[in-house]
Structures are given as structure tokens and as C-alpha cells.
Design a protein around this motif. Structure first.
Motif, PDB file in Angstrom:
ATOM      1  N   TYR A 275       0.840  -1.204   0.000  1.00 28.95           N
ATOM      2  CA  TYR A 275       0.000   0.000   0.000  1.00 28.95           C
ATOM      3  C   TYR A 275       0.867   1.241   0.000  1.00 28.95           C
ATOM      4  CZ  TYR A 275       1.229   0.298   4.938  1.00 28.95           C
ATOM      5  OH  TYR A 275       1.927   0.391   6.124  1.00 28.95           O
ATOM      6  N   ASP A 276       0.224   2.360  -0.373  1.00 29.11           N
ATOM      7  CA  ASP A 276       0.880   3.661  -0.301  1.00 29.11           C
ATOM      8  C   ASP A 276       0.420   4.458   0.914  1.00 29.11           C
ATOM      9  OD1 ASP A 276       2.332   3.352  -2.723  1.00 29.11           O
ATOM     10  OD2 ASP A 276       0.498   3.744  -3.850  1.00 29.11           O
ATOM     11  N   LYS A 277      -0.888   4.314   1.246  1.00 24.84           N
ATOM     12  CA  LYS A 277      -1.437   5.006   2.402  1.00 24.84           C
ATOM     13  C   LYS A 277      -2.326   4.053   3.186  1.00 24.84           C
ATOM     14  CE  LYS A 277      -1.525   9.949   1.321  1.00 24.84           C
ATOM     15  NZ  LYS A 277      -2.394  11.155   1.192  1.00 24.84           N
ATOM     16  N   ALA A 278      -2.142   4.054   4.488  1.00 18.76           N
ATOM     17  CA  ALA A 278      -2.996   3.262   5.382  1.00 18.76           C
ATOM     18  C   ALA A 278      -3.819   4.234   6.229  1.00 18.76           C
ATOM     19  CB  ALA A 278      -2.155   2.357   6.282  1.00 18.76           C
ATOM     20  N   THR A 279      -5.125   3.983   6.296  1.00 19.53           N
ATOM     21  CA  THR A 279      -6.036   4.831   7.071  1.00 19.53           C
ATOM     22  C   THR A 279      -6.621   3.991   8.188  1.00 19.53           C
ATOM     23  OG1 THR A 279      -6.582   6.102   5.085  1.00 19.53           O
ATOM     24  CG2 THR A 279      -8.038   6.334   6.989  1.00 19.53           C
ATOM     25  N   ILE A 280      -6.357   4.394   9.420  1.00 19.90           N
ATOM     26  CA  ILE A 280      -6.868   3.686  10.597  1.00 19.90           C
ATOM     27  C   ILE A 280      -8.121   4.402  11.075  1.00 19.90           C
ATOM     28  CG2 ILE A 280      -6.331   2.871  12.916  1.00 19.90           C
ATOM     29  CD1 ILE A 280      -3.385   3.039  12.213  1.00 19.90           C
ATOM     30  N   ILE A 281      -9.229   3.669  11.168  1.00 22.49           N
ATOM     31  CA  ILE A 281     -10.502   4.220  11.643  1.00 22.49           C
ATOM     32  C   ILE A 281     -10.782   3.637  13.019  1.00 22.49           C
ATOM     33  CG2 ILE A 281     -12.952   4.486  11.180  1.00 22.49           C
ATOM     34  CD1 ILE A 281     -10.761   3.466   8.316  1.00 22.49           C
ATOM     35  N   PHE A 282     -11.005   4.476  13.997  1.00 22.57           N
ATOM     36  CA  PHE A 282     -11.188   4.021  15.370  1.00 22.57           C
ATOM     37  C   PHE A 282     -12.037   5.024  16.138  1.00 22.57           C
ATOM     38  CE2 PHE A 282      -7.730   6.948  15.360  1.00 22.57           C
ATOM     39  CZ  PHE A 282      -7.735   7.570  16.597  1.00 22.57           C
ATOM     40  N   ASN A 283     -12.425   4.648  17.340  1.00 24.40           N
ATOM     41  CA  ASN A 283     -13.178   5.520  18.240  1.00 24.40           C
ATOM     42  C   ASN A 283     -12.234   6.077  19.300  1.00 24.40           C
ATOM     43  OD1 ASN A 283     -15.948   5.181  17.225  1.00 24.40           O
ATOM     44  ND2 ASN A 283     -15.726   3.074  17.911  1.00 24.40           N
ATOM     45  N   GLN A 284     -12.162   7.397  19.367  1.00 24.88           N
ATOM     46  CA  GLN A 284     -11.309   8.048  20.366  1.00 24.88           C
ATOM     47  C   GLN A 284     -12.121   8.314  21.623  1.00 24.88           C
ATOM     48  OE1 GLN A 284     -10.191  12.183  19.795  1.00 24.88           O
ATOM     49  NE2 GLN A 284      -8.069  11.699  20.350  1.00 24.88           N
ATOM     50  N   PHE A 285     -11.598   7.859  22.745  1.00 20.95           N
ATOM     51  CA  PHE A 285     -12.294   8.028  24.027  1.00 20.95           C
ATOM     52  C   PHE A 285     -12.324   9.508  24.406  1.00 20.95           C
ATOM     53  CE2 PHE A 285     -12.176   8.320  28.676  1.00 20.95           C
ATOM     54  CZ  PHE A 285     -13.322   7.611  28.999  1.00 20.95           C
ATOM     55  N   LYS A 286     -13.527   9.987  24.748  1.00 13.20           N
ATOM     56  CA  LYS A 286     -13.695  11.374  25.158  1.00 13.20           C
ATOM     57  C   LYS A 286     -14.096  11.469  26.624  1.00 13.20           C
ATOM     58  CE  LYS A 286     -15.975  15.651  23.694  1.00 13.20           C
ATOM     59  NZ  LYS A 286     -16.962  16.240  22.731  1.00 13.20           N
ATOM     60  N   SER A 287     -15.101  10.705  27.005  1.00 14.75           N
ATOM     61  CA  SER A 287     -15.528  10.626  28.402  1.00 14.75           C
ATOM     62  C   SER A 287     -16.270   9.305  28.583  1.00 14.75           C
ATOM     63  CB  SER A 287     -16.430  11.817  28.788  1.00 14.75           C
ATOM     64  OG  SER A 287     -17.652  11.765  28.071  1.00 14.75           O
ATOM     65  N   ALA A 288     -16.777   9.091  29.788  1.00 13.57           N
ATOM     66  CA  ALA A 288     -17.467   7.829  30.057  1.00 13.57           C
ATOM     67  C   ALA A 288     -18.750   7.676  29.260  1.00 13.57           C
ATOM     68  CB  ALA A 288     -17.775   7.715  31.546  1.00 13.57           C
ATOM     69  N   ILE A 289     -19.259   8.772  28.689  1.00 12.51           N
ATOM     70  CA  ILE A 289     -20.512   8.708  27.943  1.00 12.51           C
ATOM     71  C   ILE A 289     -20.362   9.230  26.516  1.00 12.51           C
ATOM     72  CG2 ILE A 289     -21.955   8.876  30.009  1.00 12.51           C
ATOM     73  CD1 ILE A 289     -22.292  11.853  29.418  1.00 12.51           C
ATOM     74  N   ALA A 290     -19.140   9.494  26.072  1.00 14.61           N
ATOM     75  CA  ALA A 290     -18.965  10.069  24.737  1.00 14.61           C
ATOM     76  C   ALA A 290     -17.654   9.596  24.119  1.00 14.61           C
ATOM     77  CB  ALA A 290     -18.984  11.605  24.812  1.00 14.61           C
ATOM     78  N   TYR A 291     -17.646   9.549  22.785  1.00 13.31           N
ATOM     79  CA  TYR A 291     -16.447   9.183  22.023  1.00 13.31           C
ATOM     80  C   TYR A 291     -16.552   9.818  20.648  1.00 13.31           C
ATOM     81  CZ  TYR A 291     -19.741   5.797  20.096  1.00 13.31           C
ATOM     82  OH  TYR A 291     -20.845   5.215  19.520  1.00 13.31           O
TER      83      TYR A 291
END
Length: 340
Positions: A213-229
Motif C-alpha cells: 500500500y501507499d497510504k494506510a487509514t486507521i478508523i477508530f473511536n477516540q475516548f472522550k468521556s465515560a458517555i462520549a467518544y
């Protein structure tokens, strides 16, 4: 003898009927001295479902009792799952906070490499690979759905030959219907033991070995708080794509004479990819645990509300059965009196 028995039962029933029908709001039915079964059924029909009046009252009460017991069992399970998720959240959050400086430093190092010149290569010409990070289990709200939605949105602007490297069983389940041909590799059971950098390094090696590959894109959920991301995507280029731009970057550092810049560049980008995967895995695991805790808390509350409604419905059905039986006793006593 029968008359004395029925008369006694009538007196006992009369005292009970006043309370029962007072609760149902139908005292006016007892205006006449004799209340027939037909009058009782007409009143009950206004208060209870048709299935209860049709002669299935006893079965209905039994079914409601079984359903209440079933919902209570589910409530105990969801409450336990919430407590387990709350206990795990602290450990995941601690490791995530400790790993964030590594991810920030890797982003800084990559940002020091000059970007590609305009017109050098377009998105359609580059070989892309998408790396969605999802969970292995469900019952965690919409964390997996958000990642799958982001993958589908990104794939619209990328070539059809874009490969997908899925981390987590739920990602494959959500994407195989629309992107089955693009899924080249699935990595599961990443969260059975505490996430480590060694595991992230193995995943990075698998990504590099799966496709060029030339570019890899990682998709994930970033933790924001106990009730949000937040659902984010991070790109990282391969060493082959940035080798020509390495000269401007290497001017800031000194290399040994026997050290090959090409080899150093490949190793550094592999380390950067592993570091990003490690950081994203911890963010995704923390977001999943917090979402599961919140989902189980909501499920426990919903079970409590359902138990209250079912209990009220069961009590009404049981009162209807008692009312009908009392009415039949009163009618039988009146019929015996008239017969004499």
C-alpha cells in the motif's frame, strides 16, 4: 345446608367486592341487589384485554408472571455486565492515558516529513488500505456501527481496489455485506488479554504483509468521556511513498556512514504504524468498555420500567379473575334464593 353455605359466601364476597370494584372504578354496577355474570363481563371487558375476558384469564396471569421473572433475570445479567465494564474501564483508561504521549510524539515525527507536492499523486492513483478497529463482542452501543459507517463514507472517494484490513469480529459482520470482496484479512481476539505493544507490532506486520500500500487509514473511536467518544481516521504513508522526501527530513539528523537511509526509513515507518495501531487499539478498547457500561445501565433501567408495567398488568388481570369468580358466587346465591 347449601343455602346457608351460599349465604355465608355471599356476605364474605360482598365485603371483598366493594374493595375490588372500588379500585376498578365500577361501584355503580352494584346498585342492584343481584349482579349477574353478564354485567360483570361487560365491565371487565372495558378494563382488560379481550384475551383475558374470553376465558384465558388464568393463563394470562401465568404468562405475565413468567414474563416478569424472565425480565428480572435479564435485569440481573445487565446489572452484572455494567459492574464488570465499570471495573475494566479504569484499567483501560489508565493504559490509554499512558500511551497517548507515544501517539502524539509519533504524529509529530511524521509531521516533520515534507508533504507530497501538489499534483505528484492523486488519491485515485495511490494504493490505499483501510484499517477499521472494532470490537469482538456486541452489546456496546453504536461504537462498531460508527466505525463501519466511517469506512463506507471513506470508501466512496477511494478506488474500488482499496483493501480493508479488519480488526475485530464485529467489523467484518458489519462490512461483509457491502465490502466482502475488499476484506483481505481479519484479526480477532485482540482484547482477551491486556493490549500490548507486541500485539500492535504483530498487527502492523500483518498489515504490511497483507498488501503493498501507499497510504494506510486507521478508523477508530477516540475516548472522550465515560458517555462520549469521537470516530476518527488517521492516515500514515508507507516508506516507499516517502523515500524521495526523506532527504529534507534527514538533514536535521546525523546518520552513521554504514547506515542506509532507505532501511532506516522503512524501519521508522513500520515503528510509526505499530505505535499508531497501539494507541488506536487502546482508544477503541476504552471507548468500547465505556459504551458497554452505558448501554447496560440503560438496559437495566428499561428492565425496571418493564417490570413495573408487567406487574401492574398482572395485578389487574388477577383482580379481574377474582372479580369474575365473586360475581359468579353472588349470582349462584341469588339463584338459590329465588328457587326457594
Amino acid at each position: 345446608s347449601i343455602q346457608r353455605i351460599t349465604k355465608t359466601m355471599k356476605m364474605v364476597a360482598a365485603a371483598t367486592i366493594i374493595t375490588v370494584f372500588g379500585m376498578l372504578g365500577i361501584r355503580s354496577v352494584f346498585a342492584s341487589p343481584v349482579v349477574g355474570v353478564s354485567a360483570l363481563r361487560s365491565v371487565i371487558a372495558q378494563k382488560l384485554p379481550e384475551a383475558v375476558v374470553r376465558g384465558e384469564r388464568n393463563a394470562s396471569v401465568k404468562q405475565l408472571r413468567l414474563r416478569v421473572a424472565s425480565v428480572k433475570s435479564i435485569q440481573r445479567i445487565t446489572k452484572t455486565m455494567k459492574m464488570v465494564a465499570a471495573a475494566k474501564l479504569k484499567g483501560f483508561q489508565t493504559r490509554m492515558v499512558e500511551a497517548r504521549p507515544l501517539g502524539d510524539r509519533i504524529n509529530y515525527i511524521v509531521s516533520q516529513i515534507p508533504p507530497a507536492a501538489e499534483g505528484e499523486a492523486t488519491a485515485k492513483e495511490l494504493k490505499h488500505i483501510l484499517v477499521p478497529i472494532t470490537s469482538d463482542r456486541g452489546l456496546c452501543g453504536g461504537v462498531n456501527g460508527a466505525v463501519a459507517k466511517q469506512v463506507k463514507a471513506l470508501s466512496v472517494d477511494l478506488p474500488k481496489e482499496t483493501d480493508i484490513f479488519v480488526v475485530g469480529n464485529k467489523g467484518e459482520t458489519l462490512l461483509k455485506r457491502t465490502h466482502a470482496s475488499s476484506i483481505k484479512r481479519l484479526v480477532s481476539d485482540c482484547y482477551k488479554s491486556p493490549t500490548s505493544f507486541a500485539l500492535a507490532s504483530e498487527i502492523a506486520e500483518e498489515i504490511a504483509a497483507t498488501t503493498k500500500y501507499d497510504k494506510a487509514t486507521i478508523i477508530f473511536n477516540q475516548f472522550k468521556s465515560a458517555i462520549a467518544y469521537n470516530t476518527l481516521s488517521q492516515e500514515i504513508e508507507s516508506a516507499d511513498l516517502m523515500i524521495e522526501r526523506m532527504a529534507a527530513f534527514s538533514e536535521k539528523y546525523e546518520f552513521d556512514d554504514e547506515f542506509c537511509e532507505n532501511t532506516w526509513m522503512a524501519d521508522m515507518m513500520q515503528f510509526c504504524l505499530a505505535s499508531k495501531v497501539y494507541s488506536c487499539l487502546l482508544e477503541a478498547a476504552t471507548s468500547e468498555t465505556s459504551a458497554r457500561m452505558q448501554a447496560m445501565e440503560n438496559a437495566t433501567k428499561n428492565c425496571g420500567e418493564m417490570i413495573t408495567k408487567l406487574t401492574l398488568q398482572m395485578n389487574k388481570a388477577r383482580q379481574a379473575v377474582i372479580t369474575a369468580e365473586l360475581g359468579e358466587i353472588v349470582s349462584g346465591a341469588a339463584a338459590v334464593s329465588e328457587g326457594k
